[in-house]
Design a protein around this motif. Structure first.
Motif, short mmCIF file in Angstrom:
data_model
loop_
_atom_site.label_atom_id
_atom_site.label_comp_id
_atom_site.label_asym_id
_atom_site.label_seq_id
_atom_site.Cartn_x
_atom_site.Cartn_y
_atom_site.Cartn_z
N ALA A 158 -23.78 -26.18 43.58
CA ALA A 158 -24.64 -26.53 42.45
C ALA A 158 -25.77 -27.42 42.94
O ALA A 158 -25.59 -28.27 43.79
CB ALA A 158 -23.83 -27.25 41.38
N ARG A 159 -26.93 -27.21 42.40
CA ARG A 159 -28.08 -28.04 42.76
C ARG A 159 -28.95 -28.24 41.54
O ARG A 159 -28.79 -27.57 40.53
CB ARG A 159 -28.89 -27.40 43.88
CG ARG A 159 -29.52 -26.08 43.48
CD ARG A 159 -30.41 -25.55 44.59
NE ARG A 159 -30.95 -24.27 44.27
CZ ARG A 159 -31.97 -24.07 43.43
NH1 ARG A 159 -32.56 -25.07 42.85
NH2 ARG A 159 -32.43 -22.85 43.19
N GLN A 160 -29.87 -29.15 41.64
CA GLN A 160 -30.78 -29.41 40.55
C GLN A 160 -31.84 -28.31 40.52
O GLN A 160 -32.38 -27.94 41.55
CB GLN A 160 -31.47 -30.77 40.75
CG GLN A 160 -30.53 -31.94 40.69
CD GLN A 160 -29.95 -32.13 39.31
OE1 GLN A 160 -30.61 -31.87 38.32
NE2 GLN A 160 -28.70 -32.56 39.25
N ALA A 161 -32.09 -27.78 39.35
CA ALA A 161 -33.12 -26.75 39.21
C ALA A 161 -34.49 -27.41 39.20
O ALA A 161 -34.66 -28.51 38.67
CB ALA A 161 -32.91 -25.98 37.92
N THR A 162 -35.46 -26.75 39.79
CA THR A 162 -36.82 -27.28 39.77
C THR A 162 -37.43 -27.00 38.41
O THR A 162 -36.95 -26.16 37.65
CB THR A 162 -37.68 -26.60 40.86
OG1 THR A 162 -37.78 -25.22 40.55
CG2 THR A 162 -37.09 -26.80 42.23
N SER A 163 -38.48 -27.71 38.09
CA SER A 163 -39.11 -27.53 36.79
C SER A 163 -39.67 -26.12 36.63
O SER A 163 -39.66 -25.57 35.54
CB SER A 163 -40.21 -28.57 36.58
OG SER A 163 -41.18 -28.45 37.58
N GLU A 204 -38.32 -23.39 37.94
CA GLU A 204 -37.17 -22.53 37.65
C GLU A 204 -36.74 -22.68 36.19
O GLU A 204 -36.42 -21.69 35.54
CB GLU A 204 -36.00 -22.89 38.57
CG GLU A 204 -36.20 -22.48 40.01
CD GLU A 204 -35.13 -22.99 40.92
OE1 GLU A 204 -34.78 -22.27 41.88
OE2 GLU A 204 -34.61 -24.11 40.70
N VAL A 205 -36.73 -23.91 35.70
CA VAL A 205 -36.34 -24.15 34.32
C VAL A 205 -37.31 -23.45 33.37
O VAL A 205 -36.91 -22.79 32.40
CB VAL A 205 -36.27 -25.66 34.01
CG1 VAL A 205 -36.10 -25.93 32.53
CG2 VAL A 205 -35.14 -26.32 34.80
#
Length: 124
Positions: free
Chosen positions: A80-85, A87-88
């Motif tokens: 799991a990783r943080q989605a970039t803006s 991608e969101v």
């Protein structure tokens, strides 16, 4: 509340602090990885490496700890990783398009049912 007058030493200290803050070097992820890997290779001591790179040893060890923990998480299957803006934003627009498609199909389905039953009597 009276503010005490600022001495020239206080003003100088504040100026030096602001200069240091603005000239603080920031390192990219690639640079941090390069430095940590150089330390892990063990070709030179950590103190020599840190002196050459201009960083504190404590900073090197915190980067090293983060690097090894990230590798441990990756190897254990936690991807799991943080989605970039961006991608969101893309996912939100895709979700909106899908919702519109479902709404269109639902409306079309209702119209077909009404046309099949005759005068619009609901038979389900």
């Amino acid at each position: 509340m009276m503010k005490k007058p600022e001495t020239s030493k206080d003003a100088a200290d504040k100026l030096v602090k602001n200069i240091r803050r603005k000239t603080r070097q920031t390192y990219s992820a690639e640079e941090k990885i390069r430095i940590v890997l150089a330390g892990l290779r063990g070709e030179e001591s950590i103190s020599v490496l840190c002196r050459r790179e201009g960083i504190a040893e404590s900073l090197y060890y915190s980067w090293s700890k983060e690097f090894l923990e990230a590798g441990k998480r990756r190897l254990s299957g936690d991807t799991a990783r943080q989605a970039t803006s961006l991608e969101v934003k893309d996912l939100r627009s895709e979700a909106l398009a899908l919702k519109e498609c479902v709404a269109d199909l639902t409306l079309e389905n209702r119209l077909l049912k009404k046309s099949m039953t005759g005068a619009g009597e609901a038979q389900e």
